[in-house]
Enzyme design. Structure first.
Site: not given
Length: 198
Positions: A98, A123
């Site tokens: 992330s 993501h």
């Protein structure tokens, strides 16, 4: 319980005890080894600014083993990495996920590395909203703007087309160090410190 090791160094004036992070800072090494929140970001930003003020011509080494965290806190680190004159070499280890993977990719061009068994996960930004419908709509528009900005930065740093980044970050996308290198998230895989630049 979070124990911080202490190291003792012999100097001409006797022994000196340091917590391990302070000792690493002497070698221009910063550790990001937790989720990213405002406190962690303030600590990383302060260390970047300190090392840059100390010697803007010497590289800073940012080791990353982080599941990600707050977008605004991560962007404070990202902006400071670009603000300082010193190049920031990034080294991914364990899991850079992330916002952790975003910061790994944000290192100086040619100086973004991962250890052989590191995992990298990209993501789209996560967010939650509650309240009245208009408040939820405002929050949704805000997170979409953040997603667009982060995808644009990732496209610039990786050399991938924006559309590819948007598609590949639609869901959790886990990569090995080699896959991250092939994708352009990092520049090289290193097995020891001799692989670092400078």
């Amino acid at each position: 319980m979070n124990l911080i090791p202490t190291v003792i160094e012999q100097t001409s004036r006797g022994e000196r005890a340091y917590d391990i992070y302070s000792r690493l800072l002497k070698d221009r090494i910063i550790m990001l080894g937790s989720a990213i929140d405002d406190n962690v970001a303030n600590s990383i930003v302060s260390q970047l600014l300190f090392l840059d003020a100390q010697d803007p011509e010497k590289d800073i080494f940012l080791y990353i083993n982080s599941p990600g965290g707050s977008i605004s806190a991560g962007m404070a680190i990202y902006d400071t990495m670009n603000f300082v004159k010193a190049d920031v070499q990034t080294i991914g280890m364990g899991m850079a996920a992330s916002m952790g993977s975003f910061l790994l990719t944000a290192g100086a061009n040619g100086k973004r590395f991962a250890l052989p068994n590191a995992e990298i996960m990209i993501h789209q930004p996560l967010g939650g909203a509650q309240g009245q419908a208009t408040e939820i709509e405002i929050a949704a528009r805000h997170i979409l703007k953040i997603k667009e900005r982060m995808n644009t930065i990732m496209a610039e740093k990786t050399g991938q087309p924006y559309e590819v980044i948007a598609r590949d970050t639609d869901r959790d996308n886990f990569m090995t160090a080699q896959e991250a290198k092939d994708y352009g998230l990092i520049d090289d895989i290193i097995v020891n410190k001799s692989g670092l630049k400078g």
